[in-house]
Design an enzyme around this catalytic site. Structure first.
Site, PDB file in Angstrom:
ATOM      1  N   ASP A 102       0.869  -1.179   0.000  1.00  0.00           N
ATOM      2  CA  ASP A 102       0.000   0.000   0.000  1.00  0.00           C
ATOM      3  C   ASP A 102       0.902   1.223   0.000  1.00  0.00           C
ATOM      4  OD1 ASP A 102      -2.272   1.683   0.422  1.00  0.00           O
ATOM      5  OD2 ASP A 102      -3.226   0.039   1.516  1.00  0.00           O
ATOM      6  N   ASP A 203      -2.927   4.803  -2.561  1.00  0.00           N
ATOM      7  CA  ASP A 203      -3.982   5.431  -1.775  1.00  0.00           C
ATOM      8  C   ASP A 203      -4.380   6.793  -2.361  1.00  0.00           C
ATOM      9  OD1 ASP A 203      -5.338   5.157   0.945  1.00  0.00           O
ATOM     10  OD2 ASP A 203      -4.428   7.131   1.205  1.00  0.00           O
ATOM     11  N   GLU A 262      -6.406   3.886  -5.890  1.00  0.00           N
ATOM     12  CA  GLU A 262      -7.674   4.154  -5.197  1.00  0.00           C
ATOM     13  C   GLU A 262      -8.122   5.570  -5.554  1.00  0.00           C
ATOM     14  OE1 GLU A 262      -9.653   4.453  -0.787  1.00  0.00           O
ATOM     15  OE2 GLU A 262      -7.806   5.487  -1.305  1.00  0.00           O
ATOM     16  N   HIS A 335     -11.071  -2.251   3.819  1.00  0.00           N
ATOM     17  CA  HIS A 335     -10.984  -1.828   5.221  1.00  0.00           C
ATOM     18  C   HIS A 335     -11.764  -0.549   5.492  1.00  0.00           C
ATOM     19  CE1 HIS A 335      -8.134   0.465   2.981  1.00  0.00           C
ATOM     20  NE2 HIS A 335      -7.992   1.305   3.990  1.00  0.00           N
ATOM     21  N   ASP A 336     -12.350   0.062   4.458  1.00  0.00           N
ATOM     22  CA  ASP A 336     -13.123   1.300   4.632  1.00  0.00           C
ATOM     23  C   ASP A 336     -14.632   1.073   4.494  1.00  0.00           C
ATOM     24  OD1 ASP A 336     -10.771   2.836   4.844  1.00  0.00           O
ATOM     25  OD2 ASP A 336     -10.702   3.188   2.679  1.00  0.00           O
TER      26      ASP A 336
END
Ligand code: TEU
Length: 566
Positions: A102, A203, A262, A335-336
């Site tokens: 990430d 990200d 993302e 995870h969000d």
């Protein structure tokens, strides 16, 4: 040598996301770690996934669980050491899997030495590495709001300027317009590639280029600050920055690696540009349309529930938009996001397994690269959150505090949090029915869902009709059938509020995916060509192995994939 036109490897791959903090805790401190992951790799090999994506493991003050990085070239002691990382990577590669990191480079932690230096004085050589501005009429430089509540600007007393933070005030935004910043990011990426990693999840990477002049966002009545997507998402130089980075870091080896950006707020038109292989930017993006369909006008915690037609159309739009150029990622969870079986499925024990499998079938039948988030392969559900103290995530805590400060409806806010809080995805992995679900010998940092007594990996791995077995079968199909990679996607019955139906077509073969997204039985007429076709995969025991008549009778949450030669 592989000819250039061969489809890239990641188009037939399935990716599994690990949130290290909640996956497996080897040292008993209540927080998952790299040694814990190593101890569970056989679970992932049994599932059959090709790539592991690790949420951030770098040194971090952990205000946003590692999405606030203070050193890009090390491992946080919470998770282990670089030696543990090397051991993990070797074990992953030994099993024929790949590993992607990430990369969080829209912002750093305010404790990163770059920012510490940057804020030390207006003359600091690192001043331009971040986005500093003077006051405007004694207040913030513009009306931008942080995605985590309040203003996106923080006042720095010592140097008397504001710095920009689109997320928490401890996550200052890097200034990508400054060439040394871009070079520093490239160096970090190369450093991890040299260590042997196979790519990056990047990200909020569509936020790196802000509209020049940082203009106000159009005001929203009653709000002092506005989350200014139009001013910072897909900004003027983002494509240049990505192409430059990809070329510098991967050169002509890009095909060996995988990148996924993302991109909150990204449009299909932009995504075609980001993922057009000719442009050399990214392999795929995470879009957000289908995970925003249940948000009310007040945002995600103003949860309004599911309209299946809207959800279908959101995903179908992306299937169509990237049909000829570019490539889709496919995901329900990360995870969000709250757990999909609770959100779009039905987590009542009577329908839980069938609906988890039906949603998996729908997603994995589409064109794109599927992502599975830890625990999704078990059908893990939302957590029964009740009190404000149940929530650990800063987004949830800030939202609740805002509502209370504005003397809004705290009960409604709690209901919104229960449905939508990111902590739903972050409770520990449920390995077995024992204490703490087998996650940790210590006290887990977030409580384990009480349903781990019956919903856990030990119950499911090796059980033929488990949710796990269904995911494993879908992943195997993805590997075995080129039609799942290449077949043309055609939606059917789009306006039906309960059935989700589509075909995937190649000249020689066709797949029909049907799912009944509700408890009530439904019948569906199929065209005569499909009579007698083979059931490739169903989600319920006892479904006939061929379609024997023009009418398919579907029970609640029945989902099937039929196959025929054309
Ligand atoms: O998330 C970006 C993002 O905008 C959202 O997913 C956000 O977390 C949420 O939906 C707000 O409602 C990424 C990471 O995935 C997330 O965990 C981080 O908190 C965020 O960036 C900042 O790095």
């Amino acid at each position: 040598m592989t000819p250039q036109h061969d489809p890239p490897w990641w188009q037939s791959a399935v990716v599994y996301q690990i949130y290290p903090r909640s996956f497996a805790d080897a040292d008993g401190d209540g927080i998952g770690d790299l040694r814990g992951i190593i101890g569970r790799l056989d679970h992932l090999a049994a599932l059959g996934v090709d790539v592991l994506w690790l949420s951030p493991i770098y040194p971090s003050p952990q205000v946003d669980n590692g999405y606030d990085i203070s050193d890009y070239r090390d491992v946080d002691p919470l998770f282990g050491t670089l030696a543990d990382f090397d051991a993990l990577l070797a074990e992953v590669h030994d099993r024929g899997m790949k590993l992607v990191m990430d990369l969080v480079v829209n912002h750093t932690s305010d404790e990163h030495p770059w920012f510490v230096e940057s804020r030390s004085s207006r003359d600091s050589p690192k001043r331009d590495w971040y986005i500093w501005r003077d006051t405007r009429d004694g207040a913030e430089p513009n009306n931008w709001g942080s995605l985590f509540s309040g203003s996106a600007w923080e006042w720095d007393e010592a140097t008397e300027q504001y710095y920009l933070h689109l997320f928490d005030r401890k996550q200052p935004d890097l200034n990508w317009e400054h060439p040394p910043v871009r070079k520093a990011v490239q160096d970090i990426m190369s450093w991890w590639l040299d260590r042997g990693v196979d790519g990056f999840r990047m990200d909020v990477i569509n936020f790196i280029s802000k509209t020049s002049g940082l203009p106000d966002a159009p005001a929203i009545p009653g709000r002092r600050f506005v989350v200014a997507f139009a001013e910072f998402a897909d900004g003027p130089r983002v494509h240049d920055y990505l192409a430059e980075t990809t070329l510098a870091v991967f050169g002509n080896r890009a095909g060996d690696f995988m990148t996924v950006g993302e991109m909150p707020g990204v449009t299909p038109e932009q995504a075609r540009l980001y993922t057009d292989p000719e442009r050399g930017e990214l392999d795929m993006v995470f879009q957000f349309e289908h995970v925003s369909v249940d948000h009310g006008a007040g945002g995600k915690f103003d949860y309004r529930g599911l309209d299946l037609v809207v959800l279908k159309k959101a995903l179908h739009r992306w299937q169509a938009a990237l049909a000829d150029t570019g490539w889709n990622s496919l995901y329900w969870n990360n995870h969000d996001q709250p757990r999909v079986v609770s959100r779009f499925g039905d987590d009542d024990p009577a329908y839980w397994a069938a609906s988890a499998k039906a949603l998996a079938t729908i997603l994995h039948g589409m064109r794109g690269t599927p992502f599975v988030y830890q625990g999704e392969e078990l059908g893990m559900t939302n957590y029964p959150f009740r009190t404000p103290q149940d929530h650990a995530d800063l987004e949830a805590v800030n939202h609740y505090d805002d509502v209370v400060a504005a003397s809004g409806d705290a009960q409604a806010a709690l209901a919104g949090l229960a449905a939508m809080s990111r902590d739903n995805a972050r409770t520990p992995m449920q390995w077995d029915g024992g204490p703490n679900g087998g996650f940790s010998a210590g006290t887990p940092w977030l409580p384990v869902n009480p349903n781990h007594t019956w919903l856990n990996a030990e119950e499911q791995v090796g059980t033929t009709d488990s949710v796990f077995a269904h995911y494993r079968d879908l992943i195997r199909l993805r590997h075995d059938l080129p039609i799942l990679r290449d077949g043309v996607f055609t939606p059917l019955l789009e306006d039906d509020p309960q059935l989700w139906v589509y075909t995937r077509t190649l000249p020689e073969r066709e797949l029909l995916v049907v799912a009944n997204c509700g408890r009530e039985p439904r019948s569906m007429e199929i065209c005569p060509d499909w009579i007698g076709s083979a059931l490739l995969l169903g989600n319920l025991l006892g479904t006939p192995t061929t379609s024997t008549s023009a009418i398919l009778d579907l029970v609640g949450w029945d989902a099937r994939i039929y196959s025929r030669d054309s």
